[in-house]
Write an enzyme that holds these catalytic residues in place. Structure first.
Site, PDB file in Angstrom:
ATOM      1  N   CYS A  40      66.739  -9.183  32.903  1.00 50.64           N
ATOM      2  CA  CYS A  40      67.055  -8.538  31.613  1.00 50.64           C
ATOM      3  C   CYS A  40      68.091  -7.424  31.763  1.00 50.64           C
ATOM      4  O   CYS A  40      68.806  -7.097  30.827  1.00 50.64           O
ATOM      5  CB  CYS A  40      65.790  -7.952  30.993  1.00 50.64           C
ATOM      6  SG  CYS A  40      64.498  -9.162  30.833  1.00 50.64           S
ATOM      7  N   HIS A  44      68.180  -3.751  25.237  1.00 51.24           N
ATOM      8  CA  HIS A  44      67.886  -5.154  25.547  1.00 51.24           C
ATOM      9  C   HIS A  44      66.786  -5.603  24.584  1.00 51.24           C
ATOM     10  O   HIS A  44      65.795  -4.892  24.386  1.00 51.24           O
ATOM     11  CB  HIS A  44      67.427  -5.272  27.004  1.00 51.24           C
ATOM     12  CG  HIS A  44      66.619  -6.499  27.252  1.00 51.24           C
ATOM     13  ND1 HIS A  44      67.073  -7.755  26.931  1.00 51.24           N
ATOM     14  CD2 HIS A  44      65.354  -6.666  27.742  1.00 51.24           C
ATOM     15  CE1 HIS A  44      66.133  -8.639  27.226  1.00 51.24           C
ATOM     16  NE2 HIS A  44      65.088  -8.000  27.715  1.00 51.24           N
ATOM     17  N   ASN A  47      64.131 -13.160  22.797  1.00 50.55           N
ATOM     18  CA  ASN A  47      64.562 -12.407  23.990  1.00 50.55           C
ATOM     19  C   ASN A  47      65.435 -13.338  24.834  1.00 50.55           C
ATOM     20  O   ASN A  47      64.941 -14.310  25.398  1.00 50.55           O
ATOM     21  CB  ASN A  47      63.301 -11.959  24.743  1.00 50.55           C
ATOM     22  CG  ASN A  47      63.581 -11.234  26.040  1.00 50.55           C
ATOM     23  OD1 ASN A  47      64.670 -11.350  26.609  1.00 50.55           O
ATOM     24  ND2 ASN A  47      62.591 -10.509  26.531  1.00 50.55           N
TER      25      ASN A  47
HETATM   26  O1  UT7 Z   1      62.486  -8.933  28.632  1.00 43.37           O
HETATM   27  C1  UT7 Z   1      61.802  -8.892  29.841  1.00 43.37           C
HETATM   28  C2  UT7 Z   1      60.698  -7.923  29.815  1.00 43.37           C
HETATM   29  N1  UT7 Z   1      59.624  -8.415  29.012  1.00 43.37           N
HETATM   30  C3  UT7 Z   1      59.041  -7.629  28.134  1.00 43.37           C
HETATM   31  O2  UT7 Z   1      59.439  -6.503  27.963  1.00 43.37           O
HETATM   32  C4  UT7 Z   1      57.818  -8.151  27.427  1.00 43.37           C
HETATM   33  C5  UT7 Z   1      56.726  -7.112  27.449  1.00 43.37           C
HETATM   34  N2  UT7 Z   1      55.446  -7.617  26.965  1.00 43.37           N
HETATM   35  C6  UT7 Z   1      55.262  -7.984  25.666  1.00 43.37           C
HETATM   36  O3  UT7 Z   1      56.185  -7.966  24.867  1.00 43.37           O
HETATM   37  C7  UT7 Z   1      53.875  -8.360  25.242  1.00 43.37           C
HETATM   38  O4  UT7 Z   1      52.972  -8.109  26.311  1.00 43.37           O
HETATM   39  C8  UT7 Z   1      53.729  -9.853  24.790  1.00 43.37           C
HETATM   40  C9  UT7 Z   1      54.436 -10.052  23.457  1.00 43.37           C
HETATM   41  C10 UT7 Z   1      54.304 -10.784  25.827  1.00 43.37           C
HETATM   42  C11 UT7 Z   1      52.239 -10.187  24.596  1.00 43.37           C
HETATM   43  O5  UT7 Z   1      51.680  -9.322  23.627  1.00 43.37           O
HETATM   44  P1  UT7 Z   1      50.342  -8.503  23.956  1.00 43.37           P
HETATM   45  O6  UT7 Z   1      50.044  -7.744  22.750  1.00 43.37           O
HETATM   46  O7  UT7 Z   1      50.546  -7.741  25.227  1.00 43.37           O
HETATM   47  O8  UT7 Z   1      49.269  -9.659  24.122  1.00 43.37           O
HETATM   48  P2  UT7 Z   1      48.315  -9.969  25.369  1.00 43.37           P
HETATM   49  O9  UT7 Z   1      49.070 -10.677  26.434  1.00 43.37           O
HETATM   50  O10 UT7 Z   1      47.550  -8.753  25.743  1.00 43.37           O
HETATM   51  O11 UT7 Z   1      47.295 -10.976  24.693  1.00 43.37           O
HETATM   52  C12 UT7 Z   1      46.426 -10.570  23.622  1.00 43.37           C
HETATM   53  C13 UT7 Z   1      45.721 -11.811  23.092  1.00 43.37           C
HETATM   54  C14 UT7 Z   1      45.068 -12.632  24.191  1.00 43.37           C
HETATM   55  O12 UT7 Z   1      43.893 -13.191  23.661  1.00 43.37           O
HETATM   56  P3  UT7 Z   1      42.457 -12.538  23.959  1.00 43.37           P
HETATM   57  O13 UT7 Z   1      42.304 -12.551  25.453  1.00 43.37           O
HETATM   58  O14 UT7 Z   1      42.520 -11.158  23.401  1.00 43.37           O
HETATM   59  O15 UT7 Z   1      41.528 -13.450  23.247  1.00 43.37           O
HETATM   60  C15 UT7 Z   1      46.064 -13.730  24.423  1.00 43.37           C
HETATM   61  O16 UT7 Z   1      45.474 -14.914  24.928  1.00 43.37           O
HETATM   62  O17 UT7 Z   1      46.663 -12.659  22.450  1.00 43.37           O
HETATM   63  C16 UT7 Z   1      46.597 -13.955  23.042  1.00 43.37           C
HETATM   64  N3  UT7 Z   1      47.950 -14.525  23.023  1.00 43.37           N
HETATM   65  C17 UT7 Z   1      48.421 -15.223  21.988  1.00 43.37           C
HETATM   66  N4  UT7 Z   1      47.867 -15.596  20.825  1.00 43.37           N
HETATM   67  C18 UT7 Z   1      48.627 -16.304  19.972  1.00 43.37           C
HETATM   68  C19 UT7 Z   1      48.915 -14.415  23.962  1.00 43.37           C
HETATM   69  N5  UT7 Z   1      50.015 -15.060  23.551  1.00 43.37           N
HETATM   70  C20 UT7 Z   1      49.738 -15.556  22.325  1.00 43.37           C
HETATM   71  C21 UT7 Z   1      50.489 -16.313  21.399  1.00 43.37           C
HETATM   72  N6  UT7 Z   1      49.888 -16.659  20.245  1.00 43.37           N
HETATM   73  N7  UT7 Z   1      51.755 -16.670  21.635  1.00 43.37           N
END
Ligand code: UT7
Length: 333
Positions: free
Chosen positions: A113, A260, A290
């Protein structure tokens, strides 16, 4: 004192639009979840065998046309990508062939990134020393062919999009000409390389790829999303403040910040932490997702076309991502 100026900009994205509803047909996700957590509404994905060099060619040609420079006049082509067309040689060589300019030097940058931020800093050094006069700097990515579109990969797959952006840098003796690169700050922490990575194929493994690795999905990106998010909202403000302070400025002096496009929630939090009004932060992740190394040059090109960077404005480009890597460029527009 010689400086580099951004003489031309361009970007190109595939025609195919993939909406959040499209994704929810292939995996358990929803438009509501994706918008709420990331701000993304749609992204562009290639169709068929299209690599980043192919996306980069029209972006590069637009940037060269705006700069009024023929590709044959370039001294160097720098290509930032985490998704190179092939394992080797680098995408910069493939783009050089597409532009039809044998003999022009090429260089690939693998800083995910933060790739475009590093690439601008490297190009600027060649121009400042007088070794080179005209450099094409590209960020280009094709993620879609390497994403797990089943529910297993949903956390990562919903955020990534394909695209390319390009800038042509030329030598300028006079700082007042505008669009001049003033300074850069670059950082990395390799001890955390495993919180956002693609494990295989890997030359550190023998064999590099097995059926078992494919079954595990080791050839897809894996991310500890919350750990990346938490560090992003610290590193972005830190490096932006660092590059400003080194030049006698504070965040209040920013005319336009182009972060970014990692996640709209990260950009909004960074803006709040730096006390920046939303009109001083450019975001287009809603439409492109992204695109890692391509996101800054795509956003910069659109922001300039929309008149968001005015002559004399202090423009800051900043990135954080896999590596971990982070950095910022300071520009007087
Ligand atoms: O550009 C490179 C650098 N990357 C970044 O800066 C990305 C940084 N991270 C993020 O933007 C976020 O962590 C994400 C958008 C990737 C994920 O969001 P989050 O709020 O951190 O979600 P999480 O991974 O903690 O997951 C929360 C819940 C989980 O379910 P449970 O365990 O609470 O039941 C996941 O399984 O959301 C679930 N989940 C989804 N649900 C629906 C994860 N992905 C999805 C999805 N749709 N696509």
């Amino acid at each position: 004192m010689r400086h580099s100026r951004i003489a031309g900009l361009g970007f190109h994205v595939p025609d195919r639009i993939v909406t959040n509803d499209d994704l929810s047909r292939w995996m358990e996700t929803s438009d509501e979840w994706i918008r709420k957590r990331t701000g993304i509404e749609e992204r562009r994905w290639v169709e068929g065998d299209v690599g980043p060099a192919e996306l980069a060619e029209p972006a590069a040609r637009k940037a060269l046309a705006e700069a009024g420079i023929d590709a044959a006049q370039l001294d160097l082509i720098i290509f930032a990508t985490l998704s190179p067309d092939i394992n080797f040689p680098g995408s910069s060589c493939l783009l050089q062939a597409r532009l039809g300019v044998p003999g022009v030097a090429t260089l690939d940058i693998r800083n995910q990134c933060t790739g475009f931020v590093y690439a601008l800093a490297v190009a600027d050094q060649f121009i400042r020393t007088g070794m080179m006069q005209r450099i094409l700097v590209v960020g280009g990515e094709v993620h879609s062919s390497g994403l797990d579109i089943s529910t297993r990969g949903r956390d990562v797959t919903v955020i990534f999009g394909d695209g390319a952006g390009a800038a042509v840098l030329t030598a300028a003796e006079d700082k007042d000409q505008g669009r001049v690169l003033l300074d850069h700050k670059l950082h990395a922490d390799g001890s955390q390389h495993d919180i956002l990575m693609v494990k295989a194929p890997a030359s550190g493994l023998n064999p590099r790829l097995t059926q078992e690795m494919l079954q595990n999905g080791d050839h897809y990106p894996h991310m500890v999303g919350q750990a990346v998010f938490k560090q992003a909202v610290v590193r972005f403000p830190e490096v932006i403040t660092e590059v400003l302070a080194a030049n006698g400025y504070t965040p209040a002096d920013i005319g336009l910040l182009i972060p970014h496009q990692a996640n709209l929630r990260i950009s909004e939090m960074v803006a709040r932490l730096l006390h920046l009004d939303p009109d001083r932060v450019y975001n287009n992740i809603q439409r492109y997702g992204n695109t890692t190394a391509a996101s800054i040059p795509i956003a910069l090109t659109e922001a300039v076309a929309e008149g968001r960077a005015k002559p004399g404005d202090l423009v800051v480009l900043a990135a954080f991502g896999a590596g971990l890597t982070w950095g910022a460029n300071l520009i007087r527009w």
